[in-house]
Scaffold this motif. Structure first.
Motif, PDB file in Angstrom:
ATOM      1  N   ILE A 193      -0.106 -71.941 -29.127  1.00  0.00           N
ATOM      2  CA  ILE A 193      -0.034 -71.530 -27.726  1.00  0.00           C
ATOM      3  C   ILE A 193      -1.446 -71.199 -27.289  1.00  0.00           C
ATOM      4  CG2 ILE A 193       0.828 -69.794 -26.105  1.00  0.00           C
ATOM      5  CD1 ILE A 193       3.264 -69.487 -27.917  1.00  0.00           C
ATOM      6  N   CYS A 194      -1.876 -71.829 -26.221  1.00  0.00           N
ATOM      7  CA  CYS A 194      -3.225 -71.597 -25.726  1.00  0.00           C
ATOM      8  C   CYS A 194      -3.297 -70.203 -25.091  1.00  0.00           C
ATOM      9  CB  CYS A 194      -3.590 -72.671 -24.703  1.00  0.00           C
ATOM     10  SG  CYS A 194      -5.137 -72.332 -23.872  1.00  0.00           S
ATOM     11  N   PRO A 195      -4.248 -69.360 -25.514  1.00  0.00           N
ATOM     12  CA  PRO A 195      -4.353 -68.017 -24.936  1.00  0.00           C
ATOM     13  C   PRO A 195      -4.834 -68.033 -23.494  1.00  0.00           C
ATOM     14  CG  PRO A 195      -6.157 -68.414 -26.472  1.00  0.00           C
ATOM     15  CD  PRO A 195      -5.267 -69.629 -26.534  1.00  0.00           C
ATOM     16  N   LYS A 196      -5.417 -69.141 -23.057  1.00  0.00           N
ATOM     17  CA  LYS A 196      -5.971 -69.184 -21.698  1.00  0.00           C
ATOM     18  C   LYS A 196      -4.940 -69.596 -20.666  1.00  0.00           C
ATOM     19  CE  LYS A 196     -10.728 -69.468 -22.909  1.00  0.00           C
ATOM     20  NZ  LYS A 196     -11.641 -70.348 -23.611  1.00  0.00           N
ATOM     21  N   CYS A 197      -4.169 -70.645 -20.963  1.00  0.00           N
ATOM     22  CA  CYS A 197      -3.217 -71.115 -19.954  1.00  0.00           C
ATOM     23  C   CYS A 197      -1.768 -70.861 -20.363  1.00  0.00           C
ATOM     24  CB  CYS A 197      -3.443 -72.585 -19.647  1.00  0.00           C
ATOM     25  SG  CYS A 197      -3.146 -73.671 -21.040  1.00  0.00           S
ATOM     26  N   GLY A 198      -1.540 -70.409 -21.603  1.00  0.00           N
ATOM     27  CA  GLY A 198      -0.191 -70.075 -22.042  1.00  0.00           C
ATOM     28  C   GLY A 198       0.684 -71.271 -22.351  1.00  0.00           C
ATOM     29  N   ASP A 227      -7.937 -73.002 -28.407  1.00  0.00           N
ATOM     30  CA  ASP A 227      -7.691 -73.299 -26.995  1.00  0.00           C
ATOM     31  C   ASP A 227      -7.188 -74.729 -26.869  1.00  0.00           C
ATOM     32  OD1 ASP A 227      -8.770 -70.864 -26.507  1.00  0.00           O
ATOM     33  OD2 ASP A 227     -10.740 -71.638 -25.959  1.00  0.00           O
ATOM     34  N   CYS A 228      -6.384 -74.968 -25.858  1.00  0.00           N
ATOM     35  CA  CYS A 228      -5.900 -76.325 -25.664  1.00  0.00           C
ATOM     36  C   CYS A 228      -7.025 -77.212 -25.142  1.00  0.00           C
ATOM     37  CB  CYS A 228      -4.703 -76.347 -24.730  1.00  0.00           C
ATOM     38  SG  CYS A 228      -5.100 -76.130 -23.004  1.00  0.00           S
ATOM     39  N   GLN A 229      -6.813 -78.487 -25.236  1.00  0.00           N
ATOM     40  CA  GLN A 229      -7.833 -79.462 -24.852  1.00  0.00           C
ATOM     41  C   GLN A 229      -8.244 -79.287 -23.392  1.00  0.00           C
ATOM     42  OE1 GLN A 229      -5.049 -79.995 -26.501  1.00  0.00           O
ATOM     43  NE2 GLN A 229      -5.353 -81.351 -28.235  1.00  0.00           N
ATOM     44  N   ASP A 230      -7.298 -78.913 -22.549  1.00  0.00           N
ATOM     45  CA  ASP A 230      -7.610 -78.757 -21.122  1.00  0.00           C
ATOM     46  C   ASP A 230      -8.537 -77.584 -20.880  1.00  0.00           C
ATOM     47  OD1 ASP A 230      -5.919 -80.819 -20.702  1.00  0.00           O
ATOM     48  OD2 ASP A 230      -4.224 -79.566 -20.140  1.00  0.00           O
ATOM     49  N   CYS A 231      -8.232 -76.452 -21.530  1.00  0.00           N
ATOM     50  CA  CYS A 231      -9.010 -75.247 -21.270  1.00  0.00           C
ATOM     51  C   CYS A 231     -10.424 -75.376 -21.815  1.00  0.00           C
ATOM     52  CB  CYS A 231      -8.307 -74.030 -21.853  1.00  0.00           C
ATOM     53  SG  CYS A 231      -6.840 -73.631 -20.900  1.00  0.00           S
ATOM     54  N   ILE A 232     -10.600 -76.103 -22.884  1.00  0.00           N
ATOM     55  CA  ILE A 232     -11.946 -76.329 -23.401  1.00  0.00           C
ATOM     56  C   ILE A 232     -12.742 -77.107 -22.360  1.00  0.00           C
ATOM     57  CG2 ILE A 232     -13.237 -77.689 -25.088  1.00  0.00           C
ATOM     58  CD1 ILE A 232     -11.122 -76.713 -27.143  1.00  0.00           C
TER      59      ILE A 232
HETATM   60 ZN    ZN Z   1      -4.990 -73.994 -22.219  1.00  0.00          ZN
END
Ligand code: ZN
Ligand code: ZN
Length: 115
Positions: A46-51, A63-68
Protein backbone atom coordinates in the motif's frame (compact mmCIF):
# COMPACT_ATOMS: atom_id res chain seq x y z
CA UNK A 1 -18.94 2.03 -7.56
CA UNK A 2 -16.42 -0.66 -8.32
CA UNK A 3 -13.06 -1.54 -6.86
CA UNK A 4 -10.08 -1.45 -9.18
CA UNK A 5 -8.58 -4.92 -9.46
CA UNK A 6 -5.10 -3.51 -9.38
CA UNK A 7 -5.02 -0.65 -6.88
CA UNK A 8 -8.29 -1.32 -5.00
CA UNK A 9 -9.37 2.28 -5.39
CA UNK A 10 -13.08 2.92 -5.83
CA UNK A 11 -14.09 4.19 -9.22
CA UNK A 12 -17.13 4.85 -11.33
CA UNK A 13 -16.93 2.47 -14.32
CA UNK A 14 -17.50 4.01 -17.72
CA UNK A 15 -18.24 0.59 -19.19
CA UNK A 16 -19.91 -2.32 -17.37
CA UNK A 17 -16.91 -4.58 -17.97
CA UNK A 18 -14.34 -2.05 -16.74
CA UNK A 19 -12.11 -3.69 -14.13
CA UNK A 20 -9.53 -0.99 -13.53
CA UNK A 21 -9.85 2.62 -12.48
CA UNK A 22 -7.44 3.85 -15.14
CA UNK A 23 -5.55 2.47 -18.14
CA UNK A 24 -2.34 2.58 -16.09
CA UNK A 25 -3.74 0.06 -13.63
CA UNK A 26 -4.77 -2.31 -16.42
CA UNK A 27 -1.29 -2.06 -17.90
CA UNK A 28 0.43 -2.68 -14.58
CA UNK A 29 -1.85 -5.55 -13.68
CA UNK A 30 -1.00 -7.27 -16.97
CA UNK A 31 2.68 -6.49 -16.52
CA UNK A 32 2.89 -8.02 -13.04
CA UNK A 33 0.76 -10.98 -14.03
CA UNK A 34 3.47 -11.71 -16.58
CA UNK A 35 6.16 -11.36 -13.95
CA UNK A 36 4.32 -13.85 -11.76
CA UNK A 37 3.95 -16.21 -14.69
CA UNK A 38 7.69 -15.94 -15.26
CA UNK A 39 8.27 -17.03 -11.68
CA UNK A 40 9.31 -13.64 -10.28
CA UNK A 41 8.33 -12.60 -6.77
CA UNK A 42 5.74 -9.87 -6.95
CA UNK A 43 5.12 -7.82 -3.81
CA UNK A 44 1.82 -6.09 -3.15
CA UNK A 45 2.10 -2.96 -1.05
CA UNK A 46 0.00 0.00 0.00
CA UNK A 47 1.51 3.28 -1.06
CA UNK A 48 1.81 5.63 1.96
CA UNK A 49 1.38 8.67 -0.29
CA UNK A 50 -1.77 7.91 -2.25
CA UNK A 51 -3.15 4.95 -0.26
CA UNK A 52 -3.53 2.78 -3.35
CA UNK A 53 -2.38 -0.78 -3.63
CA UNK A 54 0.46 -1.38 -6.00
CA UNK A 55 2.62 -4.25 -7.13
CA UNK A 56 6.37 -4.25 -7.42
CA UNK A 57 9.17 -6.71 -7.98
CA UNK A 58 11.53 -4.46 -6.02
CA UNK A 59 11.59 -5.62 -2.40
CA UNK A 60 12.69 -2.21 -1.12
CA UNK A 61 10.17 -0.12 -3.01
CA UNK A 62 7.68 1.61 -0.70
CA UNK A 63 6.00 4.22 -2.92
CA UNK A 64 3.93 3.33 -5.93
CA UNK A 65 5.23 4.05 -9.39
CA UNK A 66 2.91 7.04 -9.76
CA UNK A 67 3.96 8.78 -6.57
CA UNK A 68 7.64 8.41 -7.39
CA UNK A 69 6.96 10.14 -10.70
CA UNK A 70 5.04 12.94 -8.98
CA UNK A 71 7.86 13.42 -6.49
CA UNK A 72 10.45 13.90 -9.19
CA UNK A 73 8.23 16.24 -11.16
CA UNK A 74 7.50 18.37 -8.10
CA UNK A 75 11.12 18.54 -7.12
CA UNK A 76 12.01 19.77 -10.58
CA UNK A 77 9.24 22.34 -10.65
CA UNK A 78 9.94 23.99 -7.29
CA UNK A 79 12.57 23.18 -4.73
CA UNK A 80 10.70 22.51 -1.48
CA UNK A 81 13.25 23.82 0.97
CA UNK A 82 15.27 27.00 0.85
CA UNK A 83 18.37 24.85 1.18
CA UNK A 84 17.53 23.17 -2.09
CA UNK A 85 17.27 26.53 -3.83
CA UNK A 86 20.65 27.59 -2.46
CA UNK A 87 22.14 24.28 -3.56
CA UNK A 88 20.70 24.77 -7.04
CA UNK A 89 22.09 28.30 -7.28
CA UNK A 90 25.43 27.06 -5.99
CA UNK A 91 25.46 24.44 -8.69
CA UNK A 92 24.62 26.96 -11.40
CA UNK A 93 27.27 29.35 -10.09
CA UNK A 94 29.90 26.64 -10.19
CA UNK A 95 28.80 25.62 -13.68
CA UNK A 96 29.25 29.18 -14.94
CA UNK A 97 32.59 29.53 -13.16
CA UNK A 98 31.54 32.23 -10.69
CA UNK A 99 31.47 32.37 -6.92
CA UNK A 100 28.09 32.06 -5.22
CA UNK A 101 28.05 35.73 -4.22
CA UNK A 102 29.06 36.96 -7.65
CA UNK A 103 26.47 34.79 -9.31
CA UNK A 104 23.66 35.97 -7.03
CA UNK A 105 24.72 39.59 -7.54
CA UNK A 106 24.65 39.10 -11.29
CA UNK A 107 21.25 37.42 -11.09
CA UNK A 108 19.73 40.31 -9.14
CA UNK A 109 21.28 42.81 -11.54
CA UNK A 110 19.85 41.22 -14.64
CA UNK A 111 16.37 42.79 -14.48
CA UNK A 112 17.97 46.24 -14.14
CA UNK A 113 20.08 45.72 -17.22
CA UNK A 114 17.04 44.77 -19.26
CA UNK A 115 15.25 48.07 -18.57
ZN1 ZN B 1 1.11 6.23 -4.57
ZN1 ZN C 1 -6.62 1.36 -10.17
Amino acid sequence: MKLCEYCMAEFEPKRPDQKYCRPKCARRYAQFKNFKKAGRTVYTRICPKCGRLFMTIDERKVDCQDCIGIDIKERLRKPKKKDDAIKAVNHMARASGMSYGKFVAQMSMEPLERK
